[in-house]
Design a protein around this motif. Structure first.
Motif, short mmCIF file in Angstrom:
data_model
loop_
_atom_site.label_atom_id
_atom_site.label_comp_id
_atom_site.label_asym_id
_atom_site.label_seq_id
_atom_site.Cartn_x
_atom_site.Cartn_y
_atom_site.Cartn_z
N HIS A 81 -57.16 28.96 -12.28
CA HIS A 81 -56.15 27.90 -12.32
C HIS A 81 -56.73 26.58 -11.82
O HIS A 81 -57.66 26.55 -11.01
CB HIS A 81 -54.94 28.28 -11.48
CG HIS A 81 -54.35 29.60 -11.85
ND1 HIS A 81 -53.89 29.88 -13.12
CD2 HIS A 81 -54.15 30.73 -11.12
CE1 HIS A 81 -53.42 31.13 -13.15
NE2 HIS A 81 -53.59 31.66 -11.96
N THR A 82 -56.14 25.49 -12.26
CA THR A 82 -56.48 24.15 -11.81
C THR A 82 -55.47 23.71 -10.77
O THR A 82 -54.27 23.92 -10.94
CB THR A 82 -56.47 23.16 -12.99
OG1 THR A 82 -57.47 23.57 -13.93
CG2 THR A 82 -56.74 21.73 -12.54
N VAL A 83 -55.94 23.10 -9.70
CA VAL A 83 -55.08 22.58 -8.64
C VAL A 83 -54.71 21.13 -8.95
O VAL A 83 -55.58 20.33 -9.28
CB VAL A 83 -55.79 22.63 -7.26
CG1 VAL A 83 -55.03 21.84 -6.21
CG2 VAL A 83 -56.00 24.07 -6.82
N VAL A 84 -53.42 20.82 -8.84
CA VAL A 84 -52.93 19.45 -8.92
C VAL A 84 -52.30 19.15 -7.56
O VAL A 84 -51.53 19.96 -7.04
CB VAL A 84 -51.86 19.28 -10.02
CG1 VAL A 84 -51.37 17.83 -10.07
CG2 VAL A 84 -52.38 19.73 -11.37
N CYS A 85 -52.64 17.99 -6.99
CA CYS A 85 -52.08 17.63 -5.69
C CYS A 85 -52.06 16.12 -5.54
O CYS A 85 -52.41 15.40 -6.46
CB CYS A 85 -52.88 18.28 -4.56
SG CYS A 85 -54.53 17.58 -4.34
N GLY A 86 -51.67 15.66 -4.37
CA GLY A 86 -51.62 14.23 -4.09
C GLY A 86 -52.96 13.61 -3.75
O GLY A 86 -53.06 12.40 -3.58
N GLY A 87 -54.00 14.45 -3.63
CA GLY A 87 -55.36 13.96 -3.52
C GLY A 87 -55.81 13.38 -2.19
O GLY A 87 -56.91 12.83 -2.11
N ARG A 88 -55.01 13.51 -1.14
CA ARG A 88 -55.38 12.85 0.10
C ARG A 88 -55.76 13.86 1.18
O ARG A 88 -56.63 14.68 0.97
CB ARG A 88 -54.24 11.93 0.54
CG ARG A 88 -53.81 10.99 -0.57
CD ARG A 88 -54.07 9.52 -0.54
NE ARG A 88 -54.43 8.84 0.64
CZ ARG A 88 -53.67 7.97 1.27
NH1 ARG A 88 -52.45 7.71 0.87
NH2 ARG A 88 -54.14 7.33 2.32
N THR A 89 -55.09 13.84 2.34
CA THR A 89 -55.48 14.63 3.51
C THR A 89 -54.60 15.87 3.67
O THR A 89 -53.72 16.14 2.88
CB THR A 89 -55.37 13.77 4.78
OG1 THR A 89 -54.00 13.35 4.92
CG2 THR A 89 -56.27 12.55 4.71
N GLY A 90 -54.85 16.61 4.75
CA GLY A 90 -54.01 17.75 5.11
C GLY A 90 -54.04 18.86 4.08
O GLY A 90 -55.11 19.33 3.68
N VAL A 91 -52.86 19.29 3.65
CA VAL A 91 -52.74 20.36 2.65
C VAL A 91 -53.54 20.00 1.40
O VAL A 91 -54.22 20.84 0.82
CB VAL A 91 -51.26 20.64 2.31
CG1 VAL A 91 -51.14 21.48 1.03
CG2 VAL A 91 -50.57 21.35 3.47
N MET A 92 -53.46 18.74 0.99
CA MET A 92 -54.13 18.31 -0.24
C MET A 92 -55.64 18.48 -0.14
O MET A 92 -56.28 19.00 -1.07
CB MET A 92 -53.76 16.85 -0.54
CG MET A 92 -52.26 16.65 -0.75
SD MET A 92 -51.75 14.91 -0.69
CE MET A 92 -51.65 14.64 1.10
N ASN A 132 -47.20 17.50 -13.58
CA ASN A 132 -48.47 17.92 -14.17
C ASN A 132 -48.91 19.33 -13.79
O ASN A 132 -50.02 19.73 -14.10
CB ASN A 132 -49.55 16.89 -13.84
CG ASN A 132 -49.38 15.67 -14.70
OD1 ASN A 132 -49.70 15.71 -15.88
ND2 ASN A 132 -48.82 14.61 -14.14
N GLY A 133 -48.04 20.07 -13.14
CA GLY A 133 -48.29 21.48 -12.85
C GLY A 133 -47.28 22.35 -13.60
O GLY A 133 -46.18 21.90 -13.91
N ASP A 134 -47.67 23.57 -13.87
CA ASP A 134 -46.76 24.53 -14.51
C ASP A 134 -45.90 25.23 -13.47
O ASP A 134 -44.89 25.85 -13.82
CB ASP A 134 -47.58 25.57 -15.29
CG ASP A 134 -48.45 24.93 -16.35
OD1 ASP A 134 -47.88 24.27 -17.24
OD2 ASP A 134 -49.68 25.06 -16.27
N ALA A 135 -46.31 25.16 -12.23
CA ALA A 135 -45.61 25.77 -11.10
C ALA A 135 -46.04 25.00 -9.86
O ALA A 135 -46.96 24.18 -9.93
CB ALA A 135 -45.98 27.25 -10.96
N ALA A 136 -45.37 25.27 -8.74
CA ALA A 136 -45.71 24.57 -7.50
C ALA A 136 -45.74 25.53 -6.32
O ALA A 136 -44.97 26.50 -6.28
CB ALA A 136 -44.72 23.44 -7.23
N ILE A 137 -46.61 25.23 -5.38
CA ILE A 137 -46.65 25.92 -4.09
C ILE A 137 -46.53 24.84 -3.02
O ILE A 137 -47.32 23.89 -3.01
CB ILE A 137 -47.96 26.72 -3.91
CG1 ILE A 137 -48.06 27.82 -4.97
CG2 ILE A 137 -48.03 27.30 -2.49
CD1 ILE A 137 -49.38 28.58 -4.96
N ALA A 138 -45.53 24.98 -2.16
CA ALA A 138 -45.31 24.02 -1.07
C ALA A 138 -45.75 24.66 0.24
O ALA A 138 -45.38 25.80 0.54
CB ALA A 138 -43.84 23.63 -1.00
#
Length: 146
Positions: free
Chosen positions: A31-42, A91-97
């Motif tokens: 799978h490809t990861v999509v995120c906010g691209g910054r710090t922490g979880v991202m 831009n994701g098919d699903a999300a993990i928070a």
């Protein structure tokens, strides 16, 4: 599949490792990861994915793609500030928070509005979010739900 991973920009060491595990598992499963691209979880999820040779997309709030964390393979500058949150989950098919505050809550809401399955690890208790106890459980949930 693309999986949006959302969460806090400032997190504990344990949350960092949990997000890193999510990234590793997503990459191991192709799978490809999509995120906010910054710090922490991202940063953590991108780091884990890159350690396994995975691809990562960072949808950035500012206009400078160089602001992405070092583990983002495809940075996307938006100049939209927090309004870019909808683009992260779109831009994701699903999300993990994972963890998170109001920005994460907005991303969860957008994901649910878009009909995306959402797994949560230590995040907001919201109707429609499947609480997971581990990175593996969260990844398995989104895979089974798409």
């Amino acid at each position: 599949m693309r999986v949006s991973v959302v969460g806090g920009g400032t997190i504990t060491d344990a949350e960092y490792e949990q997000a890193r595990d999510v990234g590793r598992l997503l990459a191991q499963r192709g799978h490809t990861v999509v995120c906010g691209g910054r710090t922490g979880v991202m940063e953590a999820v991108c780091r884990g994915a890159r350690e396994e040779g995975g691809e990562t997309i960072g949808v950035l709030p500012g206009e400078d793609s160089r602001a992405a964390n070092e583990y983002v393979t495809t940075p996307i500058a938006t100049g939209l500030g927090n309004a870019r949150n909808v683009l992260v989950v779109l831009n994701g098919d699903a999300a993990i928070a994972i963890d998170g505050s109001t920005g994460t809550l907005s991303e969860i809401a957008h994901a649910l509005d878009l009909g995306r399955p959402v797994a949560g690890l230590g995040t907001h208790d919201v109707a429609g979010v499947e609480a997971a106890e581990s990175a593996a459980e969260a990844v398995e949930y989104v895979e089974a739900s798409v």
